[in-house]
Design a protein around this motif. Structure first.
Motif, PDB file in Angstrom:
ATOM      1  N   ALA A   9      33.228  51.833  37.412  1.00 40.50           N
ATOM      2  CA  ALA A   9      34.834  51.342  36.736  1.00 40.50           C
ATOM      3  C   ALA A   9      34.715  50.100  35.959  1.00 40.50           C
ATOM      4  O   ALA A   9      36.151  49.806  34.738  1.00 40.50           O
ATOM      5  CB  ALA A   9      35.592  50.816  38.160  1.00 40.50           C
ATOM      6  N   MET A  14      36.871  54.871  35.130  1.00 45.37           N
ATOM      7  CA  MET A  14      37.716  55.362  36.481  1.00 45.37           C
ATOM      8  C   MET A  14      37.430  56.550  37.036  1.00 45.37           C
ATOM      9  O   MET A  14      37.175  57.112  38.538  1.00 45.37           O
ATOM     10  CB  MET A  14      39.028  54.898  36.275  1.00 45.37           C
ATOM     11  CG  MET A  14      39.024  53.499  35.191  1.00 45.37           C
ATOM     12  SD  MET A  14      38.873  52.254  36.065  1.00 45.37           S
ATOM     13  CE  MET A  14      38.873  50.907  34.623  1.00 45.37           C
ATOM     14  N   LYS A  18      35.647  56.952  41.116  1.00 51.88           N
ATOM     15  CA  LYS A  18      37.414  57.702  41.947  1.00 51.88           C
ATOM     16  C   LYS A  18      36.441  58.813  42.225  1.00 51.88           C
ATOM     17  O   LYS A  18      36.452  59.148  43.778  1.00 51.88           O
ATOM     18  CB  LYS A  18      38.307  57.936  41.003  1.00 51.88           C
ATOM     19  CG  LYS A  18      39.226  57.424  41.636  1.00 51.88           C
ATOM     20  CD  LYS A  18      40.725  57.738  41.183  1.00 51.88           C
ATOM     21  CE  LYS A  18      41.168  56.791  40.362  1.00 51.88           C
ATOM     22  NZ  LYS A  18      43.092  57.670  39.792  1.00 51.88           N
ATOM     23  N   ALA A  58      38.593  50.991  40.595  1.00 55.75           N
ATOM     24  CA  ALA A  58      38.971  52.520  39.912  1.00 55.75           C
ATOM     25  C   ALA A  58      39.986  53.033  40.358  1.00 55.75           C
ATOM     26  O   ALA A  58      40.545  54.230  39.589  1.00 55.75           O
ATOM     27  CB  ALA A  58      38.372  53.063  41.266  1.00 55.75           C
ATOM     28  N   PRO A 120      44.974  50.069  37.143  1.00 59.77           N
ATOM     29  CA  PRO A 120      43.534  49.813  37.257  1.00 59.77           C
ATOM     30  C   PRO A 120      42.753  49.463  36.480  1.00 59.77           C
ATOM     31  O   PRO A 120      42.864  49.594  35.080  1.00 59.77           O
ATOM     32  CB  PRO A 120      43.390  51.429  36.793  1.00 59.77           C
ATOM     33  CG  PRO A 120      44.230  52.060  37.255  1.00 59.77           C
ATOM     34  CD  PRO A 120      44.885  51.588  36.696  1.00 59.77           C
TER      35      PRO A 120
END
Length: 147
Positions: A9, A14, A18, A58, A120
């Protein structure tokens, strides 16, 4: 998993972060191994706190909410137990356990406030500041041994 996802992240990956977090989450059944769980020196909850931070960074708000709920439930139950003890029994408990539970609860609440309605993080994200947990000092054996 948490540290790897935080790193991903932080480097603006991202989706990879995740996927990694969701893979870990699917492997751990909450019924068998909850995110919030009593352990010596709050080690389990501190690892889950790192996982929570990774989820927030994230942008996985669903997972962050799940981890937050479990952690808060456990820590609030612990605080209720500590508060129910009379002074003598509380004194026999290592203060570090109580302090660490309070500290983790405050950190989780600060994460909620910081990440609420926030997009994010982007590349080179600056990680939130947090108080260091109190030092762990094992208590001398207070039980008198016969002899």
């Amino acid at each position: 998993y948490a540290q790897a996802a935080i790193s991903l992240a932080s480097n603006n990956k991202m989706e990879d972060a995740k996927k990694l977090l969701q893979k870990c989450d699917k492997m751990m059944l909450n019924e068998n191994f909850a995110y919030g769980m009593v352990s010596r020196y709050q080690q389990h909850n501190d690892i889950s706190r790192q996982f929570l931070l990774a989820a927030y960074l994230a942008g996985d708000t669903v997972l962050a909410e799940k981890v937050t709920k479990s952690l808060k439930r456990d820590l609030e139950q612990q605080m209720g137990y500590y508060n129910s003890l009379d002074e003598n029994k509380a004194d026999n408990l290592q203060r570090t356990e109580i302090d660490q539970a309070k500290n983790l609860l405050q950190i989780i609440q600060s994460y909620e406030a910081q990440f609420k309605n926030q997009k994010p993080a982007g590349p080179n994200v600056e990680l939130p500041q947090q108080a260091a947990p109190p030092p762990v000092t094992p208590k001398k054996d207070s039980v008198k041994k016969p002899g």
